[in-house]
Design an enzyme around this catalytic site. Sequence first.
Site, PDB file in Angstrom:
ATOM      1  N   LYS A  22       0.837  -1.203   0.000  1.00  0.00           N
ATOM      2  CA  LYS A  22       0.000   0.000   0.000  1.00  0.00           C
ATOM      3  C   LYS A  22       0.875   1.259   0.000  1.00  0.00           C
ATOM      4  CE  LYS A  22      -1.556   1.428   4.137  1.00  0.00           C
ATOM      5  NZ  LYS A  22      -1.243   2.813   4.545  1.00  0.00           N
ATOM      6  N   ASN A  23       1.915   1.260   0.853  1.00  0.00           N
ATOM      7  CA  ASN A  23       2.725   2.470   1.008  1.00  0.00           C
ATOM      8  C   ASN A  23       3.719   2.671  -0.115  1.00  0.00           C
ATOM      9  OD1 ASN A  23       1.262   3.020   3.246  1.00  0.00           O
ATOM     10  ND2 ASN A  23       2.850   2.455   4.724  1.00  0.00           N
ATOM     11  N   ARG A  91      -4.244  10.451   5.329  1.00  0.00           N
ATOM     12  CA  ARG A  91      -3.156  11.433   5.453  1.00  0.00           C
ATOM     13  C   ARG A  91      -2.240  11.389   4.239  1.00  0.00           C
ATOM     14  NH1 ARG A  91       0.410  13.899   8.458  1.00  0.00           N
ATOM     15  NH2 ARG A  91       2.603  13.465   8.076  1.00  0.00           N
ATOM     16  N   CYS A 115      -4.669  12.003  13.483  1.00  0.00           N
ATOM     17  CA  CYS A 115      -5.343  10.714  13.296  1.00  0.00           C
ATOM     18  C   CYS A 115      -5.151   9.965  14.615  1.00  0.00           C
ATOM     19  CB  CYS A 115      -4.743   9.944  12.131  1.00  0.00           C
ATOM     20  SG  CYS A 115      -3.093   9.345  12.482  1.00  0.00           S
ATOM     21  N   ARG A 120       0.592  14.177  13.631  1.00  0.00           N
ATOM     22  CA  ARG A 120       1.088  13.952  12.272  1.00  0.00           C
ATOM     23  C   ARG A 120       1.097  15.218  11.426  1.00  0.00           C
ATOM     24  NH1 ARG A 120      -0.854   8.408  10.170  1.00  0.00           N
ATOM     25  NH2 ARG A 120       1.076   8.629   8.997  1.00  0.00           N
ATOM     26  N   ASP A 303       5.247   0.310  12.072  1.00  0.00           N
ATOM     27  CA  ASP A 303       4.026  -0.318  11.557  1.00  0.00           C
ATOM     28  C   ASP A 303       3.911  -1.782  11.955  1.00  0.00           C
ATOM     29  OD1 ASP A 303       3.961   1.496   8.383  1.00  0.00           O
ATOM     30  OD2 ASP A 303       3.503   2.075  10.437  1.00  0.00           O
ATOM     31  N   ILE A 325       8.578   6.604  17.184  1.00  0.00           N
ATOM     32  CA  ILE A 325       8.208   7.373  15.987  1.00  0.00           C
ATOM     33  C   ILE A 325       6.956   8.212  16.238  1.00  0.00           C
ATOM     34  CG2 ILE A 325       7.574   7.220  13.554  1.00  0.00           C
ATOM     35  CD1 ILE A 325      10.348   6.179  13.851  1.00  0.00           C
ATOM     36  N   ARG A 395      -8.107  -0.834   5.116  1.00  0.00           N
ATOM     37  CA  ARG A 395      -7.249   0.174   4.477  1.00  0.00           C
ATOM     38  C   ARG A 395      -5.957  -0.466   3.981  1.00  0.00           C
ATOM     39  NH1 ARG A 395      -6.554   5.663   7.738  1.00  0.00           N
ATOM     40  NH2 ARG A 395      -5.306   5.954   5.870  1.00  0.00           N
TER      41      ARG A 395
HETATM   42  C1  EPZ Z   1       4.562   6.899   6.634  1.00  0.00           C
HETATM   43  O1  EPZ Z   1       3.757   7.880   7.246  1.00  0.00           O
HETATM   44  C2  EPZ Z   1       3.667   5.684   6.454  1.00  0.00           C
HETATM   45  N1  EPZ Z   1       2.564   6.023   5.565  1.00  0.00           N
HETATM   46  C3  EPZ Z   1       3.141   5.225   7.813  1.00  0.00           C
HETATM   47  O2  EPZ Z   1       2.388   4.048   7.603  1.00  0.00           O
HETATM   48  C4  EPZ Z   1       4.334   4.898   8.711  1.00  0.00           C
HETATM   49  O3  EPZ Z   1       3.864   4.547   9.993  1.00  0.00           O
HETATM   50  C5  EPZ Z   1       5.259   6.121   8.812  1.00  0.00           C
HETATM   51  O4  EPZ Z   1       5.660   6.549   7.494  1.00  0.00           O
HETATM   52  C6  EPZ Z   1       6.520   5.812   9.606  1.00  0.00           C
HETATM   53  O5  EPZ Z   1       7.210   4.753   9.007  1.00  0.00           O
HETATM   54  C7  EPZ Z   1       2.784   6.050   4.228  1.00  0.00           C
HETATM   55  O6  EPZ Z   1       3.885   5.802   3.752  1.00  0.00           O
HETATM   56  C8  EPZ Z   1       1.608   6.381   3.366  1.00  0.00           C
HETATM   57  P1  EPZ Z   1       6.518  10.194   8.833  1.00  0.00           P
HETATM   58  P2  EPZ Z   1       4.288   9.407   7.334  1.00  0.00           P
HETATM   59  O7  EPZ Z   1       6.385  11.489   8.111  1.00  0.00           O
HETATM   60  O8  EPZ Z   1       5.163   9.703   6.179  1.00  0.00           O
HETATM   61  C9  EPZ Z   1       6.735  13.372  12.361  1.00  0.00           C
HETATM   62  C10 EPZ Z   1       0.568   2.614   7.837  1.00  0.00           C
HETATM   63  O9  EPZ Z   1       0.330   1.952   8.831  1.00  0.00           O
HETATM   64  N2  EPZ Z   1       6.612  14.391  11.321  1.00  0.00           N
HETATM   65  O10 EPZ Z   1       7.659   9.291   8.495  1.00  0.00           O
HETATM   66  O11 EPZ Z   1       3.096  10.243   7.572  1.00  0.00           O
HETATM   67  C11 EPZ Z   1       5.481  12.513  12.466  1.00  0.00           C
HETATM   68  O12 EPZ Z   1       4.527  13.153  13.294  1.00  0.00           O
HETATM   69  C12 EPZ Z   1       1.000   4.057   7.956  1.00  0.00           C
HETATM   70  O13 EPZ Z   1       0.570   2.162   6.667  1.00  0.00           O
HETATM   71  C13 EPZ Z   1       6.611  15.744  11.683  1.00  0.00           C
HETATM   72  O14 EPZ Z   1       6.704  16.075  12.855  1.00  0.00           O
HETATM   73  O15 EPZ Z   1       5.178   9.363   8.648  1.00  0.00           O
HETATM   74  C14 EPZ Z   1       6.019  11.239  13.078  1.00  0.00           C
HETATM   75  O16 EPZ Z   1       6.141  11.397  14.476  1.00  0.00           O
HETATM   76  C15 EPZ Z   1       0.690   4.583   9.325  1.00  0.00           C
HETATM   77  N3  EPZ Z   1       6.490  16.674  10.711  1.00  0.00           N
HETATM   78  C16 EPZ Z   1       7.417  11.121  12.465  1.00  0.00           C
HETATM   79  O17 EPZ Z   1       7.756  12.439  12.000  1.00  0.00           O
HETATM   80  C17 EPZ Z   1       6.393  16.350   9.378  1.00  0.00           C
HETATM   81  O18 EPZ Z   1       6.316  17.253   8.521  1.00  0.00           O
HETATM   82  C18 EPZ Z   1       7.511  10.166  11.277  1.00  0.00           C
HETATM   83  O19 EPZ Z   1       6.453  10.491  10.401  1.00  0.00           O
HETATM   84  C19 EPZ Z   1       6.394  14.985   9.030  1.00  0.00           C
HETATM   85  C20 EPZ Z   1       6.519  14.027  10.013  1.00  0.00           C
END
Ligand code: EPZ
Length: 416
Positions: A22-23, A91, A115, A120, A303, A325, A395
């Site tokens: 999916k990702n 998201r 969420c 996020r 995840d 994370i 999802r």
């Molecule tokens: C991706 O989400 C994945 N989704 C998530 O999978 C996964 O859990 C996550 O990466 C971590 O591996 C997709 O790829 C579609 P991040 P993403 O930006 O990109 C903070 C699932 O289960 N952050 O790597 O949204 C954030 O709050 C989903 O399939 C900021 O603070 O995650 C988090 O604490 C759930 N500011 C950390 O960084 C920002 O601008 C990592 O988030 C961006 C992120």
Amino acid sequence: MDRLVIQGGSPLNGEVQISGAKNCVLPLMAATLIASGRHSFSNVPHLRDIRTMQSLLAHMGATSQHNHILQIDSSDIHTLEAPYDLVKTMRASVLVLGPMLARYRRARISLPGGCAIGARPINLHLKALEQMGVEIDLEHGYVVGRAKRLRGAVITFEQVTVTGTENIMMAACLADGVTVLKNSAREPEVVALADYLKRMGAHIEGAGTDEITVTGVHELTPSSCEVIPDRIEAGTYLVAAGITGGILKLKGCRPDYLQAIIQKLSEAGLSIESSGDSIEVRRKGKIRSVNIETHPFPGFPTDMQAQFMALMALGSGVSLIKESIFENRFMHVLELQRMGADIDLDGRTAIVRGVRKLSGAPVMATDLRASASLVLGALAAEGVSEITRIYHLDRGYEAIEKKLSAVGAKIERVRG
Ligand code: EPZ
């Protein structure tokens, strides 16, 4: 709303075909906005999030059809906006921001909002885009981006962000000059996106490392590719074999994507043998309690944290699970406790004391991976469990009740 009814206690035995990731699909779908024309992707699972992204692209003018192949035609984009009613359900919609700015230099995207697993924010995405010359305004809950031209920049992410890395890599493809992304995400899905962008004509080096260099080109042209296997789905089925005491053979995997998961599950007492794109998994004896801490790839993936916790609920000792994370990714704890799990929370660490057995109970899914952990707990529990709000599960897990039934699980989807 549909629910799952599971009679626990059956060891799972047989083969499971792992679906496309999916990702990986979601950023590929967003990338079609950068190059006008017909794109096609194979090994695309039928999932709710894929349908949501199809709806978002359709809103913008990109038509798509999904049988065995997902075809997207981005020739007639007429709306450069991602509306709240679509973004609030997924998201990952934020991934259309970079492509829209790359090709049209304009974008209006609803802020994703929080969420179940945390606030996020997308501040790191926006800060990087401003460094590339994008003027960002926040208007009525929407991010509005405008630029005369996007220019290359040296961008250092304060925190590793998967979709942040993907968004900026896409924005940089058509920018003037060179963009360097430092502290970039190394996930296989980031590499797969870079590979597709390169097939479309982008100049990208270093994907898979923590420094990616993108040299802007004039335009990209549509292409096609095969979606990589879902490493989180595969990890979930590895745990399913371990928690039920069965033997599973996973087909269509990439074991090299699963090293951290395999390492920890082996320490927990599972025997895991990889050969080519298959992985055979069985439990050797009792489940051993193991500590984990989630990290960006190649570390143990966040995840898989909820799924691993379900296994540790039946461990032989005490397991410390640190979620580094996301700030609120323990929604599954309350529900696992309803099944008899002995878990305490101390900030971002869960202390899991293994119990002899779990018992079936009515539980509620709260987010995608939490719902997977409840399915795993229910498969091992004595008695019947009923899991509601399984739209979360739909999802990210294709045909989960069919795949589990085929290897011996007593599971039924009750249409609600
Ligand atoms: C991706 O989400 C994945 N989704 C998530 O999978 C996964 O859990 C996550 O990466 C971590 O591996 C997709 O790829 C579609 P991040 P993403 O930006 O990109 C903070 C699932 O289960 N952050 O790597 O949204 C954030 O709050 C989903 O399939 C900021 O603070 O995650 C988090 O604490 C759930 N500011 C950390 O960084 C920002 O601008 C990592 O988030 C961006 C992120």
